[in-house]
Each structure stands twice: as C-alpha cells, then as structure tokens.
Design a protein around this motif. Sequence first.
Motif, PDB file in Angstrom:
ATOM      1  N   GLY A  41      -9.141  -9.275   3.566  1.00 20.87           N
ATOM      2  CA  GLY A  41      -8.200 -10.335   3.905  1.00 20.87           C
ATOM      3  C   GLY A  41      -6.789 -10.103   3.408  1.00 20.87           C
ATOM      4  N   ALA A  42      -6.501  -8.890   2.914  1.00 20.30           N
ATOM      5  CA  ALA A  42      -5.139  -8.581   2.455  1.00 20.30           C
ATOM      6  C   ALA A  42      -4.295  -8.109   3.635  1.00 20.30           C
ATOM      7  CB  ALA A  42      -5.196  -7.477   1.397  1.00 20.30           C
ATOM      8  N   LEU A  43      -2.962  -8.211   3.495  1.00 18.44           N
ATOM      9  CA  LEU A  43      -2.091  -7.667   4.536  1.00 18.44           C
ATOM     10  C   LEU A  43      -2.085  -6.142   4.434  1.00 18.44           C
ATOM     11  CD1 LEU A  43       1.037 -10.012   4.660  1.00 18.44           C
ATOM     12  CD2 LEU A  43      -0.508  -9.461   6.556  1.00 18.44           C
ATOM     13  N   ARG A  44      -2.320  -5.482   5.543  1.00 18.14           N
ATOM     14  CA  ARG A  44      -2.278  -4.005   5.559  1.00 18.14           C
ATOM     15  C   ARG A  44      -0.815  -3.569   5.485  1.00 18.14           C
ATOM     16  NH1 ARG A  44      -5.012  -2.408  11.030  1.00 18.14           N
ATOM     17  NH2 ARG A  44      -4.386  -0.300  10.423  1.00 18.14           N
ATOM     18  N   THR A  45      -0.529  -2.639   4.590  1.00 14.43           N
ATOM     19  CA  THR A  45       0.850  -2.158   4.478  1.00 14.43           C
ATOM     20  C   THR A  45       0.864  -0.635   4.452  1.00 14.43           C
ATOM     21  OG1 THR A  45       0.637  -2.422   2.075  1.00 14.43           O
ATOM     22  CG2 THR A  45       1.856  -4.136   3.249  1.00 14.43           C
ATOM     23  N   ASP A  46       2.022  -0.075   4.838  1.00 14.53           N
ATOM     24  CA  ASP A  46       2.170   1.385   4.730  1.00 14.53           C
ATOM     25  C   ASP A  46       2.950   1.712   3.452  1.00 14.53           C
ATOM     26  OD1 ASP A  46       4.825   0.850   5.259  1.00 14.53           O
ATOM     27  OD2 ASP A  46       4.851   1.782   7.243  1.00 14.53           O
ATOM     28  N   ALA A  47       3.336   2.963   3.290  1.00  9.84           N
ATOM     29  CA  ALA A  47       3.979   3.389   2.039  1.00  9.84           C
ATOM     30  C   ALA A  47       5.370   2.789   1.856  1.00  9.84           C
ATOM     31  CB  ALA A  47       4.064   4.912   1.987  1.00  9.84           C
ATOM     32  N   ARG A  48       5.940   2.213   2.920  1.00  5.55           N
ATOM     33  CA  ARG A  48       7.238   1.523   2.775  1.00  5.55           C
ATOM     34  C   ARG A  48       7.041   0.012   2.656  1.00  5.55           C
ATOM     35  NH1 ARG A  48      11.625   5.175   4.047  1.00  5.55           N
ATOM     36  NH2 ARG A  48      10.826   7.083   3.132  1.00  5.55           N
ATOM     37  N   CYS A  49       5.770  -0.384   2.439  1.00  8.93           N
ATOM     38  CA  CYS A  49       5.408  -1.802   2.316  1.00  8.93           C
ATOM     39  C   CYS A  49       5.659  -2.585   3.595  1.00  8.93           C
ATOM     40  CB  CYS A  49       6.117  -2.451   1.124  1.00  8.93           C
ATOM     41  SG  CYS A  49       5.682  -1.672  -0.432  1.00  8.93           S
ATOM     42  N   ARG A  50       5.710  -1.872   4.725  1.00  8.68           N
ATOM     43  CA  ARG A  50       5.781  -2.565   6.019  1.00  8.68           C
ATOM     44  C   ARG A  50       4.371  -3.007   6.385  1.00  8.68           C
ATOM     45  NH1 ARG A  50       9.051   2.261   8.902  1.00  8.68           N
ATOM     46  NH2 ARG A  50       7.151   3.282   8.181  1.00  8.68           N
ATOM     47  N   VAL A  51       4.264  -4.215   6.943  1.00  6.22           N
ATOM     48  CA  VAL A  51       2.948  -4.659   7.413  1.00  6.22           C
ATOM     49  C   VAL A  51       2.587  -3.808   8.623  1.00  6.22           C
ATOM     50  CG1 VAL A  51       1.710  -6.605   8.461  1.00  6.22           C
ATOM     51  CG2 VAL A  51       3.276  -6.992   6.527  1.00  6.22           C
ATOM     52  N   VAL A  52       1.340  -3.347   8.678  1.00  2.58           N
ATOM     53  CA  VAL A  52       0.926  -2.531   9.818  1.00  2.58           C
ATOM     54  C   VAL A  52      -0.256  -3.160  10.552  1.00  2.58           C
ATOM     55  CG1 VAL A  52       1.755  -0.292   8.985  1.00  2.58           C
ATOM     56  CG2 VAL A  52      -0.512  -1.046   8.347  1.00  2.58           C
ATOM     57  N   GLY A  53      -0.206  -3.015  11.842  1.00  4.87           N
ATOM     58  CA  GLY A  53      -1.327  -3.426  12.682  1.00  4.87           C
ATOM     59  C   GLY A  53      -1.894  -2.193  13.367  1.00  4.87           C
ATOM     60  N   ASP A  54      -2.761  -2.404  14.323  1.00  6.06           N
ATOM     61  CA  ASP A  54      -3.373  -1.259  15.009  1.00  6.06           C
ATOM     62  C   ASP A  54      -2.341  -0.406  15.737  1.00  6.06           C
ATOM     63  OD1 ASP A  54      -5.783  -1.951  14.046  1.00  6.06           O
ATOM     64  OD2 ASP A  54      -6.521  -2.899  15.896  1.00  6.06           O
ATOM     65  N   ASP A  55      -1.208  -1.021  16.121  1.00  8.87           N
ATOM     66  CA  ASP A  55      -0.174  -0.265  16.848  1.00  8.87           C
ATOM     67  C   ASP A  55       0.909   0.300  15.939  1.00  8.87           C
ATOM     68  OD1 ASP A  55      -1.495  -0.886  19.170  1.00  8.87           O
ATOM     69  OD2 ASP A  55      -0.387  -2.774  19.415  1.00  8.87           O
ATOM     70  N   GLY A  56       0.670   0.253  14.627  1.00 11.71           N
ATOM     71  CA  GLY A  56       1.663   0.795  13.687  1.00 11.71           C
ATOM     72  C   GLY A  56       2.432  -0.313  12.987  1.00 11.71           C
ATOM     73  N   PRO A  57       3.560   0.048  12.328  1.00 11.70           N
ATOM     74  CA  PRO A  57       4.311  -0.943  11.552  1.00 11.70           C
ATOM     75  C   PRO A  57       4.814  -2.086  12.425  1.00 11.70           C
ATOM     76  CG  PRO A  57       5.086   1.285  11.075  1.00 11.70           C
ATOM     77  CD  PRO A  57       4.146   1.399  12.234  1.00 11.70           C
ATOM     78  N   VAL A  58       4.746  -3.296  11.865  1.00 11.71           N
ATOM     79  CA  VAL A  58       5.257  -4.480  12.563  1.00 11.71           C
ATOM     80  C   VAL A  58       6.746  -4.584  12.226  1.00 11.71           C
ATOM     81  CG1 VAL A  58       5.040  -6.982  12.815  1.00 11.71           C
ATOM     82  CG2 VAL A  58       3.001  -5.585  12.261  1.00 11.71           C
TER      83      VAL A  58
END
Length: 443
Positions: free
Chosen positions: A270-287
Amino acid sequence: MTTPTRAAVDVVVVGSGSGGKMVAQQLAGAGRRVVLVERGYVGGFCPFLACVPAKSLLLSARAELSWVAARAVRDEAASHRDDSGAAAQLSGDGVEVVRGSATRVAPGVVEVDLHSGGHRVVEAAHVVVGTGSASVRPPLPGLDGAATWTSEEALSAADLPDRLVVLGGGPVAVELAQAYRGLGSEVTLVQRGPHLLSREPSWVGGVLADALTADGVDVRTGDPAVEVVDGGLRLESGAVLGFDRLLLATGRAPVTGGFGFPDDWLTEAGALRTDARCRVVGDDGPVEGLFAVGDVTGVSDYTHTANHQARTVVAELLGRGRDADYSAIPRAVYTDPTVFCVGATSGARSARFEVRQVERADLVELSRRREVTGAVELFVDDAGVLVGAACVGPDADSWGAELALAVRARLDVDLLWHHVRAFPTWSEAIFPALEELHGASAP
Ligand SMILES: Cc1cc2nc3c(=O)[nH]c(=O)nc-3n(C[C@H](O)[C@H](O)[C@H](O)COP(=O)(O)OP(=O)(O)OC[C@H]3O[C@@H](n4cnc5c(N)ncnc54)[C@H](O)[C@@H]3O)c2cc1C
Ligand SMILES: NC(=O)c1ccc[n+]([C@@H]2O[C@H](COP(=O)([O-])OP(=O)(O)OC[C@H]3O[C@@H](n4cnc5c(N)ncnc54)[C@H](O)[C@@H]3O)[C@@H](O)[C@H]2O)c1
C-alpha cells in the motif's frame, strides 16, 4: 456553502512530517511558491509523538528520573505538542501552511477540506506526497474495548500504567518496553516471532532480550497472542498476561487511502511506488509532476530516510537532480545497549566478535550502571567489500556510523583494517571482526 478557491503555485506538499517539511522549507528558501497542507501537527510525528518523546523517555529512564519528572521532560522536548512554533517558522520561511485534510491528491492538483471550514483546491506544477504512516491494529479477537495504546498515546500519556503489556518486537516495542520499565511499570513484551528485531540477525535480538530481561522486562518470544480476554492477553501457550494498558507496537502502514491513487501506483503493502528521483511511478513509468517522500514510500520508516528523499526531490526540482541511494540507511534502536545495523545483515560471509575492550571498559565503566554488553558482526561480499554491519553496544549509533559510510562507499575490508581509529573509543570494537575478515582475504 463555501466556493472552492483556486491558487496556482509551484509546489504543493501534502503532509508536513520530516520529509514534507524539509521539501517545503528548502524550496521556499530557493524562491519557489509553496503550499503545505497538514491535517494534524505541523512537523508531523517525529518531534511530537515519535522519535523525540521516545528518546526523551529512554534517557529519563536511564537517568532514573521519576515518572512525573520524565513526563515533564518529555513534554518539554515535544513542545507540549504545540505546533505553533513549527508553523510560524514555516510561514517565516515563506511557506503557506494550510491546515486541513487533503481529500484528493493528483498530478497538478490537491483538494483540501479546511479545518476552518470549506474546501480549497490548490493547483501546482508539482505535488509532493509526504503523508507518512499509521500504526497497524492487529486482528486480535477481543481487542475492541480493551485498554489499548498506540505509540502516539504511549508517548503523550499522562499516567504511568502499573502493568504494561507490549505487543510486538520491533523498534517501537523494545524502546518503549525499556523506557516504561525504567520509569516504574511492570512490563511484559510479547513478540510472536522467535526473536526481537526480526529483520536483524537473531543474535542482535538475543542481546537485546538479555538486556531487557536484566532490566526486569518479562520478554516472551515465539508465543503469539491469540485473544484479549477480560483484563488480560491470552497467548498460544495458554498463559494470560494481565494488563492495565496493552501497547500495540505491531508495525506501521503507509497512509495512501482515500486520495484517489490508482492501484498501479501502489506497492503490495500500500505504499506509493517511487523511482530513484522519488517520482511516483505507475505501470507506464513516472507520473509527471508527482513525488513522494517519507514513510508513505515504504522504503524504510526513518526520519533520516524521509530527509534523504526530501533532499533528492529538492535537488530534482532545482535542476541538479541526483538519485536517492538506499544502500546504507542506518537502522538504529536507542535502547541500552544501542543497536545499529546497516546494509545486508544476512546471506554474506561474516565475522562476529563481542564488544570487549578492557581498557575502554575500565575508563567508562565508572560512569555506566551496567556491564558492557554487545557485539559487532561485519558482512562482506566475495570481493571482500563490506556490504553490511550489525553493531550492539554502548553508543553504537555513533561509532557504527563509519560502517554506514563504508557500505555506501563500497570499501573493502583491507582498507577498513588499515584505517586508524582513536584510542580509547568504542570504534576500536570493529577491529577484531575486520582482523578476521582481512586475514581471510589477505594474499
Ligand atoms: C515511536 C516511534 C519512534 C521513532 N523513532 C525514530 C527515531 O528515533 N529515528 C528515526 O529516524 N525515526 C524514528 N521513527 C520513525 C519516524 O518517526 C518516521 O520515519 C518519520 O516521522 C516519517 O516522516 P514522514 O515525512 O513520512 O512524515 P510523518 O511524520 O509520518 O508525517 C506525515 C504527516 O502527514 C499528515 N497527513 C497525512 N494524511 C494527510 C492528509 N490527508 N492531509 C494532510 N495531511 C496529512 C499527517 O498528519 C502527518 O503530520 C519513529 C517512529 C515511531 C512510531
Ligand atoms: N529508533 C528508531 O529509529 C525507530 C524507533 C521506532 C520506530 N522506528 C520506525 O518505525 C517503524 C515501525 O516500528 P514498529 O516497531 O511498530 O514496527 P516493525 O514492523 O518494525 O515491528 C513490528 C513487530 O511486531 C511483531 N508483531 C506483529 N504482529 C504481532 C502480533 N500480533 N503479536 C506479536 N508481535 C507481533 C512483528 O513480528 C515485528 O517484530 C520501524 O520499522 C522503524 O523504521 C524507528
């Protein structure tokens, strides 16, 4: 009915905990127009209901203060849970603080139910989510109606319970068990797993269990609670532990519900998925334009992690982006003895030695009330690079810090073995393990 107001700003931050507050302050300091939305304490949990009051109670217990004195010191340290100073500081830094509950959080827009009444829609180029975590209530029959505490209540309580049962065996459980025992409660700790601090090597939990037992805590491991019966907690073994308070210290979960986040932005936990720049990511990549910091990311629940992520977001938004690095996040537990772990503490070649420095012990024992207990275990990969460390002992949070940097910098044991540590400091306790690992890898 109030008409929603709109405001276009550079950044809106939701949640003013360690991560959100730092993002807001630093971006406002860099001239960005920032709105910060907070539904509870401005400053979040750490200063008012978590780190600060917990450390205060532990130190007071160690100093053998009475409950009344310890409570006064705790409340002073936690600013009497008055966040007006933190709010004024943020306003002075140029942040617009909005007191209310965010009800929708999406790229470019945050909707808020204002505490003063009405609704506000804030539009921004960037949205940063820092809504933190909340304690998890275990599914235990009979719990409803029982005299329970979360850690927030344990860290703001007016009264000392005569009999406290602590459910859980993580950092919250062990810190509060030791603090409350030292301040006079009869404490029993119930950990369902086989050892305390279940994510660390079992010997770490063992040393801590011995220390808590020596303090007078009744430590029960591997005997799960099954139900709450009249005034007591029944364990699988049949034992019933009477309590005046039952402290639920069974973990925390990220606060992501009710904002309208699509499922693919969330992890299984249930956490927000993030990448190494702390951008939220979904199945299509960073939001686009959406970031997250702190416990809500599920990376690791520490103030220093939230701060690291905040610095990462600020750097990204100021055009000097750099990836967050989670390879060496310290995991400290501020009990006596202190625990300090970092990196991988399983699955690699390791060497472990007791913390026994006779000379050092002679110098400091005079000022310490208990025998020195502890050990150091270092973990290396096949190339002899330090990948993790587990330290338990006096002030391990301080002398272990060099190992965190070593893990982050991927230093090899040869260099660490050649490194000079001051005598007499506890950091010398690292040498025996290095000696063994160096000897094993020396040509
Ligand atoms: C007992 C205890 C002791 C701890 N001790 C330590 C320690 O010694 N060292 C350490 O590093 N870590 C410690 N931690 C962990 C540390 O407190 C957290 O990791 C840290 O507070 C996380 O910060 P955060 O940025 O995620 O925000 P948080 O502090 O979790 O704050 C999030 C904020 O978001 C707000 N919010 C949530 N939803 C909304 C909404 N819809 N609208 C508006 N606002 C919202 C909340 O009101 C809250 O103020 C401890 C935790 C506990 C429970
Ligand atoms: N010193 C610090 O930095 C510090 C202090 C406190 C908390 N924290 C942070 O807060 C987070 C949350 O801490 P926490 O201790 O609440 O959670 P945790 O997830 O670390 O530990 C929860 C523990 O409770 C046990 N448990 C779960 N359900 C149980 C049940 N029904 N009966 C008995 N035991 C049960 C689990 O086995 C686990 O050991 C930590 O992960 C840590 O990152 C940090």
